[in-house]
Write an enzyme that holds these catalytic residues in place. Structure first.
Site, PDB file in Angstrom:
ATOM      1  N   GLY A 181       0.823  -1.203   0.000  1.00 19.72           N
ATOM      2  CA  GLY A 181       0.000   0.000   0.000  1.00 19.72           C
ATOM      3  C   GLY A 181       0.855   1.250   0.000  1.00 19.72           C
ATOM      4  CB  ALA A 182       4.366   1.636  -0.612  1.00 19.86           C
ATOM      5  CB  SER A 216      -6.805   1.425  12.708  1.00 20.04           C
ATOM      6  OG  SER A 216      -7.652   2.544  12.852  1.00 20.04           O
ATOM      7  CE1 TYR A 270      -9.155   0.405   7.869  1.00 16.63           C
ATOM      8  CE2 TYR A 270      -9.698   1.483   9.941  1.00 16.63           C
ATOM      9  CZ  TYR A 270      -8.831   1.285   8.884  1.00 16.63           C
ATOM     10  OH  TYR A 270      -7.643   1.974   8.843  1.00 16.63           O
ATOM     11  CB  ALA A 271     -13.717  -2.074  14.067  1.00 14.84           C
ATOM     12  CE  LYS A 288      -6.310  -1.086   9.456  1.00 16.85           C
ATOM     13  NZ  LYS A 288      -5.049  -1.335   8.731  1.00 16.85           N
TER      14      LYS A 288
END
Length: 253
Positions: A13-14, A142, A154-155, A158
């Protein structure tokens, strides 16, 4: 670095944001960096920034959730840069929605990129780290791992990465490999801009509102996270493993 050998790092993801800042930071510390993202062309700007400063980098295109493409990506890195001994699992996507509106595809996409992607990349590089007797894996968690409205997928991803990190630390420690996680709070990126749009706020107003809730009274920048990642990848962090560092401008309740 304390060694004369140039270590090889992969940052997923850079192409932009935290990943790009991390790739640039690691290159500045002497690593040869594989700048990996879904679109190889999107990595060119990060690669050019590194090479313009005298560093060494290549662009690699791969879907981290695709097993065959991950294997091909790691093979390309080995061939063009050497065996990777630093991995930063940063690739991520958002598919935010309230639970009753969230589709199964929304769920699968987010967990696929974050969790499956980190698993495939870590599995793909661990042999090179074990063979070298040295490795650093940093996973991007996160503050949303603690729960966040509209981000059940997402939670969960992460939070899962934190458990994954601790397990890697247990399994790989005896081979000289450490695994840690960095959990950013509010960082100015395209992803937080997308969150602002989702809740119907202008991005500047969104940042200003967030800053009032942060003890240091400012929002974070990608470089703030890159600093923490760089620490975990260095020689000085060799006795630190299985930890989660929140980069959030203060304690989280």
């Amino acid at each position: 670095m304390s060694t004369t050998e140039q270590r090889v790092a992969i940052v997923t993801g850079a192409a932009r944001g935290i990943g790009a800042a991390t790739a640039v930071r690691l290159a500045a510390e002497g690593r040869a960096v594989a700048v990996l993202d879904l679109d190889e062309d999107a990595c060119k700007e990060t690669v050019e920034t590194i090479t313009a400063a005298g560093g060494k980098a290549i662009a690699v295109g791969a879907d981290v959730a695709d097993e065959e493409r991950v294997e091909a990506a790691v093979a390309k890195v080995v061939q063009e840069l050497g065996a990777p001994t630093v991995l930063v699992n940063n690739a991520g996507v958002l598919r935010d929605n309230l639970l009753f509106k969230m589709t199964a595809t929304d769920w699968d996409t987010v967990l696929g990129v974050h969790l499956r992607g980190a698993f495939l990349m870590s599995r793909g590089v661990q042999k090179h780290m074990v063979d070298a007797g040295f490795g650093r894996i940093v996973n991007l968690s996160s503050s949303s791992a603690l729960g966040n409205r509209g981000q059940a997928n997402y939670a969960a991803a992460k939070a899962g990465l934190q458990g994954f990190t601790k397990t890697l630390a247990i399994e790989l420690g005896k081979f000289g490999v450490t695994a840690n996680a960095v959990a950013p709070g509010f960082i100015v990126t395209d992803m937080t801009a997308a969150t602002a749009a989702r809740v119907g706020m202008g991005f500047e107003d969104f940042q200003a509102a967030a800053a009032t809730q942060i003890p240091v009274q400012r929002v974070g920048r990608p470089e703030d996270v890159a600093n923490a990642i760089a620490f975990f990848t260095g020689d000085a962090a060799g006795f630190i493993s299985g930890q989660v560092m929140y980069v959030a401008g203060g304690p989280l309740n």
